[in-house]
Design a protein around this motif. Structure first.
Motif, PDB file in Angstrom:
ATOM      1  N   VAL A  99      21.482  34.311  33.427  1.00  0.00           N
ATOM      2  CA  VAL A  99      22.927  34.150  33.566  1.00  0.00           C
ATOM      3  C   VAL A  99      23.634  34.797  32.379  1.00  0.00           C
ATOM      4  CG1 VAL A  99      24.830  32.524  33.830  1.00  0.00           C
ATOM      5  CG2 VAL A  99      22.588  31.993  34.815  1.00  0.00           C
ATOM      6  N   THR A 100      24.592  35.664  32.679  1.00  0.00           N
ATOM      7  CA  THR A 100      25.392  36.332  31.656  1.00  0.00           C
ATOM      8  C   THR A 100      26.856  35.944  31.828  1.00  0.00           C
ATOM      9  OG1 THR A 100      23.888  38.246  31.654  1.00  0.00           O
ATOM     10  CG2 THR A 100      26.084  38.567  30.698  1.00  0.00           C
ATOM     11  N   PHE A 101      27.491  35.510  30.750  1.00  0.00           N
ATOM     12  CA  PHE A 101      28.911  35.168  30.791  1.00  0.00           C
ATOM     13  C   PHE A 101      29.705  36.202  30.005  1.00  0.00           C
ATOM     14  CE2 PHE A 101      26.937  30.942  31.449  1.00  0.00           C
ATOM     15  CZ  PHE A 101      27.558  30.603  32.651  1.00  0.00           C
ATOM     16  N   LEU A 102      30.748  36.764  30.653  1.00  0.00           N
ATOM     17  CA  LEU A 102      31.547  37.829  30.056  1.00  0.00           C
ATOM     18  C   LEU A 102      33.011  37.431  29.983  1.00  0.00           C
ATOM     19  CD1 LEU A 102      30.101  40.886  32.032  1.00  0.00           C
ATOM     20  CD2 LEU A 102      29.394  40.074  29.764  1.00  0.00           C
ATOM     21  N   ASN A 103      33.616  37.675  28.832  1.00  0.00           N
ATOM     22  CA  ASN A 103      35.052  37.443  28.654  1.00  0.00           C
ATOM     23  C   ASN A 103      35.788  38.735  29.018  1.00  0.00           C
ATOM     24  OD1 ASN A 103      37.248  37.066  25.792  1.00  0.00           O
ATOM     25  ND2 ASN A 103      37.553  36.391  27.903  1.00  0.00           N
ATOM     26  N   GLN A 104      36.200  38.831  30.289  1.00  0.00           N
ATOM     27  CA  GLN A 104      36.893  40.026  30.766  1.00  0.00           C
ATOM     28  C   GLN A 104      38.004  39.639  31.729  1.00  0.00           C
ATOM     29  OE1 GLN A 104      34.751  43.492  31.991  1.00  0.00           O
ATOM     30  NE2 GLN A 104      32.996  43.077  30.680  1.00  0.00           N
ATOM     31  N   ASP A 105      38.925  40.562  31.894  1.00  0.00           N
ATOM     32  CA  ASP A 105      40.028  40.377  32.821  1.00  0.00           C
ATOM     33  C   ASP A 105      39.602  40.791  34.223  1.00  0.00           C
ATOM     34  OD1 ASP A 105      42.627  41.761  34.202  1.00  0.00           O
ATOM     35  OD2 ASP A 105      43.194  40.034  32.988  1.00  0.00           O
ATOM     36  N   ILE A 106      40.074  40.077  35.217  1.00  0.00           N
ATOM     37  CA  ILE A 106      39.733  40.368  36.603  1.00  0.00           C
ATOM     38  C   ILE A 106      40.120  41.794  36.988  1.00  0.00           C
ATOM     39  CG2 ILE A 106      40.403  39.837  38.986  1.00  0.00           C
ATOM     40  CD1 ILE A 106      40.512  36.878  38.118  1.00  0.00           C
ATOM     41  N   ASP A 107      41.291  42.231  36.574  1.00  0.00           N
ATOM     42  CA  ASP A 107      41.798  43.532  36.991  1.00  0.00           C
ATOM     43  C   ASP A 107      40.996  44.691  36.425  1.00  0.00           C
ATOM     44  OD1 ASP A 107      43.838  42.577  38.622  1.00  0.00           O
ATOM     45  OD2 ASP A 107      45.273  42.467  36.969  1.00  0.00           O
ATOM     46  N   THR A 108      40.457  44.526  35.220  1.00  0.00           N
ATOM     47  CA  THR A 108      39.763  45.634  34.568  1.00  0.00           C
ATOM     48  C   THR A 108      38.250  45.544  34.675  1.00  0.00           C
ATOM     49  OG1 THR A 108      39.845  44.457  32.439  1.00  0.00           O
ATOM     50  CG2 THR A 108      41.647  45.978  32.932  1.00  0.00           C
ATOM     51  N   PHE A 109      37.713  44.444  35.179  1.00  0.00           N
ATOM     52  CA  PHE A 109      36.265  44.296  35.286  1.00  0.00           C
ATOM     53  C   PHE A 109      35.687  45.331  36.244  1.00  0.00           C
ATOM     54  CE2 PHE A 109      32.560  42.541  37.516  1.00  0.00           C
ATOM     55  CZ  PHE A 109      31.694  42.382  36.452  1.00  0.00           C
ATOM     56  N   GLN A 110      34.605  45.984  35.815  1.00  0.00           N
ATOM     57  CA  GLN A 110      33.898  46.959  36.638  1.00  0.00           C
ATOM     58  C   GLN A 110      32.400  46.727  36.520  1.00  0.00           C
ATOM     59  OE1 GLN A 110      35.263  49.120  38.700  1.00  0.00           O
ATOM     60  NE2 GLN A 110      37.403  48.786  38.070  1.00  0.00           N
ATOM     61  N   ASP A 111      31.668  47.110  37.555  1.00  0.00           N
ATOM     62  CA  ASP A 111      30.209  47.007  37.523  1.00  0.00           C
ATOM     63  C   ASP A 111      29.639  48.053  38.475  1.00  0.00           C
ATOM     64  OD1 ASP A 111      27.450  45.958  38.424  1.00  0.00           O
ATOM     65  OD2 ASP A 111      27.932  44.681  36.712  1.00  0.00           O
ATOM     66  N   ALA A 112      28.931  49.028  37.923  1.00  0.00           N
ATOM     67  CA  ALA A 112      28.450  50.156  38.721  1.00  0.00           C
ATOM     68  C   ALA A 112      27.397  49.743  39.742  1.00  0.00           C
ATOM     69  CB  ALA A 112      27.887  51.237  37.803  1.00  0.00           C
ATOM     70  N   GLU A 113      26.602  48.712  39.422  1.00  0.00           N
ATOM     71  CA  GLU A 113      25.521  48.305  40.324  1.00  0.00           C
ATOM     72  C   GLU A 113      26.031  47.519  41.532  1.00  0.00           C
ATOM     73  OE1 GLU A 113      21.901  46.676  38.549  1.00  0.00           O
ATOM     74  OE2 GLU A 113      22.751  47.180  36.582  1.00  0.00           O
ATOM     75  N   LYS A 114      27.167  46.897  41.406  1.00  0.00           N
ATOM     76  CA  LYS A 114      27.742  46.034  42.430  1.00  0.00           C
ATOM     77  C   LYS A 114      26.855  44.807  42.682  1.00  0.00           C
ATOM     78  CE  LYS A 114      30.623  49.578  44.460  1.00  0.00           C
ATOM     79  NZ  LYS A 114      31.213  50.133  45.698  1.00  0.00           N
ATOM     80  N   PHE A 115      27.305  43.942  43.593  1.00  0.00           N
ATOM     81  CA  PHE A 115      26.688  42.626  43.768  1.00  0.00           C
ATOM     82  C   PHE A 115      26.360  42.368  45.236  1.00  0.00           C
ATOM     83  CE2 PHE A 115      29.294  42.536  39.991  1.00  0.00           C
ATOM     84  CZ  PHE A 115      28.513  41.881  39.060  1.00  0.00           C
ATOM     85  N   GLN A 116      25.296  41.588  45.447  1.00  0.00           N
ATOM     86  CA  GLN A 116      24.963  41.156  46.801  1.00  0.00           C
ATOM     87  C   GLN A 116      25.829  39.971  47.240  1.00  0.00           C
ATOM     88  OE1 GLN A 116      22.407  42.279  44.624  1.00  0.00           O
ATOM     89  NE2 GLN A 116      22.547  44.101  45.916  1.00  0.00           N
ATOM     90  N   THR A 117      26.253  39.174  46.264  1.00  0.00           N
ATOM     91  CA  THR A 117      27.084  37.998  46.552  1.00  0.00           C
ATOM     92  C   THR A 117      28.168  37.877  45.492  1.00  0.00           C
ATOM     93  OG1 THR A 117      25.102  36.855  47.398  1.00  0.00           O
ATOM     94  CG2 THR A 117      27.081  35.512  47.017  1.00  0.00           C
ATOM     95  N   ILE A 118      29.384  37.584  45.920  1.00  0.00           N
ATOM     96  CA  ILE A 118      30.475  37.307  44.987  1.00  0.00           C
ATOM     97  C   ILE A 118      31.090  35.957  45.354  1.00  0.00           C
ATOM     98  CG2 ILE A 118      32.750  38.007  44.144  1.00  0.00           C
ATOM     99  CD1 ILE A 118      31.963  40.890  44.628  1.00  0.00           C
ATOM    100  N   VAL A 119      31.254  35.114  44.350  1.00  0.00           N
ATOM    101  CA  VAL A 119      31.862  33.792  44.514  1.00  0.00           C
ATOM    102  C   VAL A 119      33.085  33.718  43.613  1.00  0.00           C
ATOM    103  CG1 VAL A 119      31.510  31.304  44.293  1.00  0.00           C
ATOM    104  CG2 VAL A 119      29.593  32.773  45.003  1.00  0.00           C
ATOM    105  N   SER A 120      34.210  33.308  44.181  1.00  0.00           N
ATOM    106  CA  SER A 120      35.421  33.112  43.376  1.00  0.00           C
ATOM    107  C   SER A 120      36.202  31.943  43.969  1.00  0.00           C
ATOM    108  CB  SER A 120      36.277  34.379  43.354  1.00  0.00           C
ATOM    109  OG  SER A 120      37.304  34.262  42.391  1.00  0.00           O
ATOM    110  N   LEU A 121      36.108  30.815  43.297  1.00  0.00           N
ATOM    111  CA  LEU A 121      36.644  29.567  43.843  1.00  0.00           C
ATOM    112  C   LEU A 121      37.880  29.118  43.073  1.00  0.00           C
ATOM    113  CD1 LEU A 121      33.253  27.694  44.411  1.00  0.00           C
ATOM    114  CD2 LEU A 121      34.496  29.211  45.967  1.00  0.00           C
ATOM    115  N   GLU A 122      38.921  28.746  43.820  1.00  0.00           N
ATOM    116  CA  GLU A 122      40.170  28.252  43.229  1.00  0.00           C
ATOM    117  C   GLU A 122      40.688  29.234  42.168  1.00  0.00           C
ATOM    118  OE1 GLU A 122      41.423  25.100  44.719  1.00  0.00           O
ATOM    119  OE2 GLU A 122      39.914  26.100  45.941  1.00  0.00           O
ATOM    120  N   THR A 123      40.687  30.502  42.537  1.00  0.00           N
ATOM    121  CA  THR A 123      41.135  31.568  41.639  1.00  0.00           C
ATOM    122  C   THR A 123      42.386  32.256  42.167  1.00  0.00           C
ATOM    123  OG1 THR A 123      38.830  32.023  41.037  1.00  0.00           O
ATOM    124  CG2 THR A 123      40.453  33.715  40.499  1.00  0.00           C
TER     125      THR A 123
END
Length: 249
Positions: A99-123
């Protein structure tokens, strides 16, 4: 995951939950925590093997639930939040090699590998442009991946100054359907609330509730109408909807 949670003074509020600081006599706080935990348990059922993004992960307890409850082969969970104190807390309280925790803004966050699952609750109710946020998450998701999001579906902007958007079940669903996502399951939750507790702000978390609510209604009559309609329809309850959707291949 570790349990050293004495390293920060981060406090529970309407903005975010710190499970270790919810008092046993805080009825609303415990209800809210249990609702949040249930959403993550629901989300864990639909996690695909591979990488998970927990967007707006807060203090990290949800990322821990996803890792613990999922039956998938998780290679990595990335928790992202704009609050540096919450991220520091998560790194110490829920530290884990996967598990990696990153202090980043939603608008500027990028990830070249992309994800199989994304969870965003009460956001999404906190953001000025919900449709842009949904598109952003879809862009970070692999084809065939799963997106799981939740929001209140009864009015909340009037009482919670951190919220910028109100949704109904229909309007919340429509944001995802309009982007071509296929809904595969949903979770509806109902939380009764005490009008006296709201009025008196009798619990610590409630101190953040909007002050001078009557004055707010006088200057924002459309919010007063929405509150009246919701109360007539649902009584003194808050309602929440969590959707699990799949991105086309």
């Amino acid at each position: 995951m570790t349990s050293d949670h004495s390293t920060t003074q981060l406090a529970s509020s309407l903005e975010r939950i710190v499970p270790d600081q919810i008092q046993e006599d805080s009825a609303t706080g415990l209800q809210t925590l249990h609702l949040h935990q249930a959403r993550y348990v629901f989300a864990a059922k639909y996690v695909l093997s591979g990488r998970i993004l927990d967007m707006a992960s807060g203090t990290g307890y949800g990322s821990e639930i996803l890792f613990r409850e999922s039956q998938a082969d998780i290679s990595e969970i990335v928790g992202v939040d704009i609050c540096c104190d919450a991220i520091e807390y998560a790194k110490k309280r829920y530290a884990h090699p996967s598990v990696t925790f990153l202090n980043q803004d939603i608008d500027t966050f990028q990830d070249a590998e992309k994800f199989q699952t994304i969870v965003s609750l009460e956001t999404i109710e906190h953001l000025p442009n919900p449709k842009h946020f949904v598109k952003k998450l879809i862009g970070l998701l692999q084809p065939g991946g799963i997106l799981i999001c939740s929001a209140p579906t009864t009015p909340s902007v009037d009482v919670n100054p951190y919220h910028l958007n109100d949704f109904t079940e229909h309007s919340f669903r429509q944001m995802f359907h309009a982007q071509g996502l296929m809904e595969i399951d949903s979770l509806n939750q109902i939380q009764p609330y005490s009008l006296n507790a709201v009025r008196n702000k009798s619990e610590t978390r409630m101190k953040d509730l909007r002050s001078n609510l009557l004055g707010y209604y006088l200057t924002h009559p459309h919010h007063a109408i929405k509150r009246l309609w919701a109360t007539m329809q649902y009584g003194f309850t808050n309602r929440y909807l969590t959707l699990a959707c799949q991105k086309p291949l």
